[in-house]
Design a protein around this motif. Structure first.
Motif, short mmCIF file in Angstrom:
data_model
loop_
_atom_site.label_atom_id
_atom_site.label_comp_id
_atom_site.label_asym_id
_atom_site.label_seq_id
_atom_site.Cartn_x
_atom_site.Cartn_y
_atom_site.Cartn_z
N TYR A 80 -1.47 -2.44 4.29
CA TYR A 80 -2.69 -2.07 3.59
C TYR A 80 -3.87 -2.75 4.29
CZ TYR A 80 0.78 -0.85 0.10
OH TYR A 80 1.88 -0.32 -0.53
N LYS A 134 1.74 -10.91 2.03
CA LYS A 134 1.21 -9.84 2.87
C LYS A 134 2.37 -9.04 3.45
CE LYS A 134 -2.99 -12.32 4.17
NZ LYS A 134 -2.72 -13.55 3.42
N GLN A 135 2.15 -7.75 3.67
CA GLN A 135 3.19 -6.88 4.21
C GLN A 135 2.72 -6.27 5.53
OE1 GLN A 135 4.95 -4.06 1.46
NE2 GLN A 135 4.33 -5.29 -0.30
N PHE A 136 3.65 -6.21 6.48
CA PHE A 136 3.36 -5.64 7.79
C PHE A 136 4.48 -4.68 8.18
CE2 PHE A 136 0.93 -9.52 7.82
CZ PHE A 136 -0.21 -9.21 8.55
N GLN A 150 1.49 -4.04 12.19
CA GLN A 150 0.33 -3.45 11.52
C GLN A 150 0.40 -3.78 10.04
OE1 GLN A 150 -0.21 0.94 11.40
NE2 GLN A 150 -1.00 0.52 9.34
N SER A 151 -0.71 -4.23 9.48
CA SER A 151 -0.74 -4.49 8.04
C SER A 151 -0.51 -3.18 7.29
CB SER A 151 -2.07 -5.12 7.63
OG SER A 151 -3.16 -4.27 7.95
N LYS A 177 7.52 -9.14 5.36
CA LYS A 177 6.75 -9.73 4.27
C LYS A 177 6.52 -11.20 4.56
CE LYS A 177 8.76 -6.55 0.87
NZ LYS A 177 9.55 -6.42 -0.38
N PHE A 188 -6.93 -5.08 5.00
CA PHE A 188 -7.32 -6.38 4.47
C PHE A 188 -8.79 -6.39 4.06
CE2 PHE A 188 -3.96 -9.01 6.96
CZ PHE A 188 -2.97 -8.46 6.17
N PHE A 218 -7.44 -2.32 8.93
CA PHE A 218 -6.06 -2.71 9.19
C PHE A 218 -6.02 -3.75 10.31
CE2 PHE A 218 -5.73 1.49 7.32
CZ PHE A 218 -4.66 1.38 6.46
N TYR A 219 -5.10 -4.69 10.20
CA TYR A 219 -4.93 -5.71 11.23
C TYR A 219 -3.69 -5.41 12.07
CZ TYR A 219 -8.70 -8.70 9.65
OH TYR A 219 -9.94 -9.21 9.36
N GLU A 263 -8.50 -5.49 14.81
CA GLU A 263 -8.72 -4.85 13.51
C GLU A 263 -9.34 -3.48 13.73
OE1 GLU A 263 -11.34 -3.31 10.51
OE2 GLU A 263 -12.15 -4.53 12.15
#
Length: 316
Positions: free
Chosen positions: A259, A238-240, A256-257, A234, A261, A290-291, A286
């Protein structure tokens, strides 16, 4: 008889080391355990020299090890910034304010032997050749030396070397001075910072067996690499997901994100430029909103192949 054999085996390593020979897995594991124990059995302050044999760059780093806390290190003479290892992360901390400026995963660490949890993988992928007081690791797939540990007469680590093809040394870390009764003025400050980090900085959360969001793992990773850890990270809301892959000696992390973006219907990967940090490969992309971020000591072309293989079904 087994006890006698183990005693003779360890005695052979210490006074003096035996002639060069390939160790079997049991011998290699016993030696690695000894390296860990004898390299980190006492608190110490030390000075290490780094030399890049390709560019000729040379610099000195002071390293503090506290058994109940961890490692801290900075350029010799640096007064503003210190690196601190807490868990599997490297925190770059402002010495004056105590604020964390950056956080990176620990992927390579020259001041200590391998971690015990990496032993099975490194024994699976590498051969160990004990040459006087140097333990050389050869890749089983290529037969070439890739790294070595320089050992003291007592069996502790005093240096590491990284090799290119045909045994050419690329870079070397060497212990220059070690004090096991340090009185450095920055030690009390580092102890306070360690305690502060443990209280204020949340550690990455290990992932449960089921992930909440959509995951696009790679269909391709280099031979010998396996998924070693998976985290939920976190940062600023943002969460990865963080996936650490390793062959026991080298590692990379794929972020990886959780959710997307942005709304994107494209299933093609778009690349982004990232500023380089040291000599680590850093690639961003991307896909489907997703990033993704890949960081590690890989050939950039290999890193791109990993990102290109991202798929909802995933692979090994």
């Amino acid at each position: 008889m087994k006890v006698i054999w183990v005693f003779l085996f360890l005695f052979c390593f210490v006074i003096p080391f035996c002639e060069a020979r390939i160790l079997n897995p049991e011998e290699a594991k016993a030696l690695l355990n000894m390296l860990v124990e004898r390299s980190m059995d006492k608190d110490y302050w030390s000075v290490w020299r780094f030399r890049d044999e390709v560019t000729g760059e040379e610099r000195f780093v002071e390293v503090l090890f506290l058994r109940n806390m961890g490692f801290a290190w900075k350029e010799l003479g640096e007064e503003n910034v210190v690196n601190m290892r807490l868990g599997n992360c490297r925190y770059i901390v402002n010495l004056k304010s105590g604020e964390v400026e950056s956080i990176y995963p620990i992927l390579d660490f020259p001041f200590a032997p391998l971690e015990k949890e990496t032993f099975p993988l490194v024994l699976e992928n590498y051969l160990f050749d004990l040459q006087d007081q140097e333990l050389v690791l050869f890749a089983k797939r290529t037969g070439e030396a890739v790294r070595s540990f320089l050992l003291s007469e007592e069996g502790g680590i005093v240096g590491q070397r990284v090799y290119a093809s045909q045994g050419k040394v690329l870079k070397e870390w060497r212990l220059i001075y070690r004090d096991t009764s340090p009185e450095s003025l920055w030690i009390p400050r580092i102890m306070l910072l360690f305690n502060s980090l443990k209280e204020k900085i949340p550690q990455p959360e290990p992932l449960a067996s089921r992930l909440n969001g959509k995951v696009l793992p790679p269909n391709f990773v280099p031979l010998g690499f396996k998924l070693r850890r998976a985290y939920l990270l976190k940062n600023e809301g943002k969460q990865f997901y963080g996936f650490v892959y390793s062959d026991g000696l080298f590692s990379f992390i794929l972020l990886q994100s959780v959710y997307p973006f942005q709304v994107s219907g494209s299933r093609m990967l778009r690349y982004f430029r990232l500023p380089q940090e040291g000599k680590e490969t850093r690639i961003a992309g991307e896909k489907e909103g997703f990033y993704f971020f890949l960081i590690g000591g890989l050939d950039p072309r290999v890193g791109q192949e990993i990102l290109k293989s991202l798929s909802e079904k995933g692979g090994r």
